[in-house]
Design a protein around this motif. Structure first.
Motif, PDB file in Angstrom:
ATOM      1  N   ILE A  63      -4.158  23.065  -9.099  1.00 26.62           N
ATOM      2  CA  ILE A  63      -3.271  22.574  -8.322  1.00 26.62           C
ATOM      3  C   ILE A  63      -3.555  22.686  -6.819  1.00 26.62           C
ATOM      4  CG2 ILE A  63      -0.752  22.203  -7.566  1.00 26.62           C
ATOM      5  CD1 ILE A  63       0.048  23.028 -10.527  1.00 26.62           C
ATOM      6  N   THR A  64      -3.583  21.782  -6.139  1.00 26.00           N
ATOM      7  CA  THR A  64      -3.870  21.896  -4.772  1.00 26.00           C
ATOM      8  C   THR A  64      -2.776  21.433  -3.713  1.00 26.00           C
ATOM      9  OG1 THR A  64      -4.879  19.879  -4.612  1.00 26.00           O
ATOM     10  CG2 THR A  64      -6.324  21.914  -4.984  1.00 26.00           C
ATOM     11  N   THR A  65      -2.755  21.795  -2.660  1.00 23.58           N
ATOM     12  CA  THR A  65      -1.695  20.863  -1.833  1.00 23.58           C
ATOM     13  C   THR A  65      -2.335  20.404  -0.249  1.00 23.58           C
ATOM     14  OG1 THR A  65      -0.820  23.015  -0.364  1.00 23.58           O
ATOM     15  CG2 THR A  65       0.209  22.391  -2.547  1.00 23.58           C
ATOM     16  N   LEU A  66      -1.853  19.435   0.156  1.00 24.67           N
ATOM     17  CA  LEU A  66      -2.539  18.939   1.413  1.00 24.67           C
ATOM     18  C   LEU A  66      -2.349  19.342   2.694  1.00 24.67           C
ATOM     19  CD1 LEU A  66      -1.749  15.003   0.076  1.00 24.67           C
ATOM     20  CD2 LEU A  66      -3.593  16.572  -0.502  1.00 24.67           C
ATOM     21  N   GLY A  67      -1.523  20.480   3.085  1.00 30.33           N
ATOM     22  CA  GLY A  67      -1.243  20.759   4.165  1.00 30.33           C
ATOM     23  C   GLY A  67       0.019  20.437   4.527  1.00 30.33           C
ATOM     24  N   ARG A  68       0.705  21.322   5.419  1.00 30.29           N
ATOM     25  CA  ARG A  68       2.303  20.889   5.870  1.00 30.29           C
ATOM     26  C   ARG A  68       2.379  19.333   6.437  1.00 30.29           C
ATOM     27  NH1 ARG A  68       5.828  25.024   5.996  1.00 30.29           N
ATOM     28  NH2 ARG A  68       7.242  23.401   5.540  1.00 30.29           N
ATOM     29  N   GLY A  69       3.503  18.820   5.810  1.00 31.03           N
ATOM     30  CA  GLY A  69       3.860  17.476   6.300  1.00 31.03           C
ATOM     31  C   GLY A  69       3.119  16.486   5.362  1.00 31.03           C
ATOM     32  N   GLY A  70       2.203  16.959   4.309  1.00 34.07           N
ATOM     33  CA  GLY A  70       1.276  16.113   3.616  1.00 34.07           C
ATOM     34  C   GLY A  70       1.587  15.132   3.062  1.00 34.07           C
ATOM     35  N   SER A  71       3.135  15.133   2.597  1.00 38.58           N
ATOM     36  CA  SER A  71       3.526  13.949   1.608  1.00 38.58           C
ATOM     37  C   SER A  71       3.354  12.493   2.459  1.00 38.58           C
ATOM     38  CB  SER A  71       5.162  13.922   1.454  1.00 38.58           C
ATOM     39  OG  SER A  71       5.395  15.347   1.172  1.00 38.58           O
ATOM     40  N   ASP A  72       3.269  12.518   3.644  1.00 42.73           N
ATOM     41  CA  ASP A  72       3.247  11.063   4.529  1.00 42.73           C
ATOM     42  C   ASP A  72       1.840  10.712   3.875  1.00 42.73           C
ATOM     43  OD1 ASP A  72       5.334  11.203   5.933  1.00 42.73           O
ATOM     44  OD2 ASP A  72       4.496  12.094   7.730  1.00 42.73           O
ATOM     45  N   THR A  73       0.704  11.612   3.920  1.00 41.58           N
ATOM     46  CA  THR A  73      -0.533  11.290   3.408  1.00 41.58           C
ATOM     47  C   THR A  73      -0.598  10.859   2.050  1.00 41.58           C
ATOM     48  OG1 THR A  73      -1.551  12.680   5.239  1.00 41.58           O
ATOM     49  CG2 THR A  73      -2.965  12.034   3.648  1.00 41.58           C
ATOM     50  N   SER A  74       0.242  11.620   1.208  1.00 47.24           N
ATOM     51  CA  SER A  74       0.255  11.123  -0.147  1.00 47.24           C
ATOM     52  C   SER A  74       0.676   9.637  -0.286  1.00 47.24           C
ATOM     53  CB  SER A  74       1.193  11.921  -0.853  1.00 47.24           C
ATOM     54  OG  SER A  74       0.982  13.253  -0.841  1.00 47.24           O
ATOM     55  N   ALA A  75       1.642   9.421   0.484  1.00 46.99           N
ATOM     56  CA  ALA A  75       2.248   8.114   0.253  1.00 46.99           C
ATOM     57  C   ALA A  75       1.320   6.971   0.926  1.00 46.99           C
ATOM     58  CB  ALA A  75       3.489   7.909   1.114  1.00 46.99           C
ATOM     59  N   VAL A  76       0.778   7.169   1.916  1.00 49.72           N
ATOM     60  CA  VAL A  76      -0.256   6.115   2.491  1.00 49.72           C
ATOM     61  C   VAL A  76      -1.285   5.913   1.511  1.00 49.72           C
ATOM     62  CG1 VAL A  76      -1.850   5.540   4.108  1.00 49.72           C
ATOM     63  CG2 VAL A  76       0.545   6.470   4.676  1.00 49.72           C
ATOM     64  N   ALA A  77      -1.945   6.968   0.983  1.00 47.67           N
ATOM     65  CA  ALA A  77      -3.209   7.131   0.179  1.00 47.67           C
ATOM     66  C   ALA A  77      -2.799   6.449  -1.088  1.00 47.67           C
ATOM     67  CB  ALA A  77      -3.371   8.321  -0.143  1.00 47.67           C
ATOM     68  N   LEU A  78      -1.605   6.547  -1.671  1.00 44.95           N
ATOM     69  CA  LEU A  78      -1.211   5.611  -2.652  1.00 44.95           C
ATOM     70  C   LEU A  78      -0.960   4.340  -2.444  1.00 44.95           C
ATOM     71  CD1 LEU A  78      -0.662   6.425  -5.737  1.00 44.95           C
ATOM     72  CD2 LEU A  78       1.979   6.991  -5.179  1.00 44.95           C
ATOM     73  N   ALA A  79      -0.370   3.852  -1.471  1.00 40.66           N
ATOM     74  CA  ALA A  79      -0.229   2.510  -0.959  1.00 40.66           C
ATOM     75  C   ALA A  79      -1.430   1.847  -0.923  1.00 40.66           C
ATOM     76  CB  ALA A  79       0.621   2.529   0.403  1.00 40.66           C
ATOM     77  N   ALA A  80      -2.661   2.746  -0.316  1.00 43.67           N
ATOM     78  CA  ALA A  80      -3.870   2.045  -0.139  1.00 43.67           C
ATOM     79  C   ALA A  80      -4.239   1.940  -1.616  1.00 43.67           C
ATOM     80  CB  ALA A  80      -4.667   2.913   0.756  1.00 43.67           C
TER      81      ALA A  80
END
Ligand code: ASP
Ligand code: MG
Length: 401
Positions: free
Chosen positions: A145-162
């Motif tokens: 399991i990895t995490t993307l860094g603090r505040g990273g959920s925004d990036t998860s959302a945009v990546a998924l949208a892309a």
């Protein structure tokens, strides 16, 4: 049928009421006939609390185990939100990052998304399920399991949208959009209807704090239609896109960053290679330098000043102390009672006089400028910390924002 990705931050799901509030936003979107994929963060201060818990056990816990721990925050949110949506009578499924196909590199604590295997999400959508995905997490190629860094959920959302070619990616937060300045500092700041990716990127790095930087970079790269809006009001938010409608407005917003320290080395020899020695040493020690200023040589010496984040101050001073000896220079001084105030706007590229207008506003407010730096769509000045509120307000007024 349209596909909408909606992201909800920690404050939007912090308790039972907020979770049901979010569940209603999601199900309304679904009822309008959209397919809906939701990305959520950990509730409220959960991530901070988990970090504290870890520190109580082991101050030097490995980053791998930290990621195992921190990823649980989001796992709680997805389950609770899915339960709320079940309760409202809608078909829903929650997925952890790895179940949703997020593959990342192995940099625990700051992982980058490599790829998203979207079969599972596609499959759930084809069954007309609402899909709730844990933000901020993925797995590497060893299934860790990895995490993307603090505040990273925004990036998860945009990546998924892309990855899903979503028609829209909505980032719900507790402010209702992107403002021309921080409303707590500038009372007449107002919300912008639209802003370009580039402008948003500058504002995000300047500490406007609404969106995770990398999410904006990614939105730009993959042309994701982004919108920032509040989960607590019905107000329209701010749209972030490639080009916005042409307006006479030259600049978009004013931001400030107080996390700055200025370091100067005085009287270094005015000869080739000095700047190289200074900045290569700083870079080797991973000290990130922002604004650089070098004075014109006089009597075969010159002064070099630069700004860094306050956290790097001690380290930078140590490095510069050594170089001071090595160069036989006249000493190193540091000031962290300063603030960086910046204006951002794509309009300034093609319009003369923007800098002079900014400097005029500062001069009328009697604010002294210590350093200046410019890019195509940004002008930053360094001012005394005590002047920074005055400076932002003066500039905001001058440009009629
Ligand atoms: N929960 C994580 C954090 O607090 C990720 C996020 O909120 O986006 O940093
Ligand atoms: Mg959070």
């Amino acid at each position: 049928m349209n596909l909408v990705v909606q992201k909800f931050g920690g404050s939007s799901v912090k308790d039972k009421e907020r979770i049901f509030n979010v569940a209603r936003i999601i199900t309304e979107t679904y009822q309008k006939g959209n397919n809906v994929v939701v990305v959520v963060s950990a509730q409220g201060d959960t991530t901070d609390d988990l970090i504290e818990k870890a520190l109580e056990i082991n101050e030097h816990a490995s980053k791998r185990e930290m990621d195992v721990l921190l990823s649980t925050g989001e796992q709680i949110s997805i389950a609770l939100l899915a339960m709320a949506i079940e309760k409202l009578g809608f078909p829903v499924v929650s997925l952890t990052g790895w179940q949703a196909g997020f593959l990342t590199d192995s940099t625990h604590g700051a992982a980058r998304i490599r790829r998203i295997n979207k079969e599972r999400v596609d499959n759930e959508l084809s069954k007309r399920n609402i899909v709730i995905v844990a933000g901020f997490q993925g797995i590497n190629r060893y299934d860790d399991i990895t995490t993307l860094g603090r505040g990273g959920s925004d990036t998860s959302a945009v990546a998924l949208a892309a990855a899903l070619h979503a028609d829209l990616c909505q980032i719900y937060t507790d402010v209702d959009g992107v403002y021309t300045a921080d409303p707590r500092l500038v009372p007449n700041a107002h919300k912008m209807d639209e802003i370009t990716y580039d402008e948003m990127l500058e504002l995000a790095t300047l500490g406007a704090g609404v969106l995770h930087n990398r999410s904006v970079e990614m939105a730009k790269k993959y042309h994701v239609n982004l919108e920032v809006l509040s989960s607590l009001t019905q107000n329209p938010g701010t749209k972030i896109k490639e080009v916005v409608k042409v307006e006479k407005m030259l600049i978009r917003g004013v931001a400030r960053d107080n996390d700055v320290a200025r370091v100067s080395i005085l009287g270094v020899p005015d000869q080739p290679g000095i700047a190289f020695k200074i900045f290569s040493k700083l870079a080797a020690c991973k000290v990130n330098v922002d604004i650089i200023l070098q004075s014109i040589g006089r009597d075969n010496t010159k002064d070099i000043s630069f700004t860094i984040s306050r956290a790097n101050k001690e380290q930078a001073l140590e490095i510069m102390g050594d170089l001071n000896q090595q160069f036989g220079a006249n000493g190193v001084v540091c000031d962290d009672n300063i603030s960086k105030v910046s204006i951002v706007g794509a309009g300034m590229q093609s319009n003369p006089g923007v800098a002079s207008k900014m400097f005029e506003a500062l001069s009328e407010a009697n604010v002294n400028i210590q350093m200046i730096s410019t890019s195509e769509i940004k002008i930053s000045v360094l001012v005394a910390l005590e002047d920074s509120d005055k400076a932002i307000n003066a500039i905001h007024d001058a440009f009629d924002l």
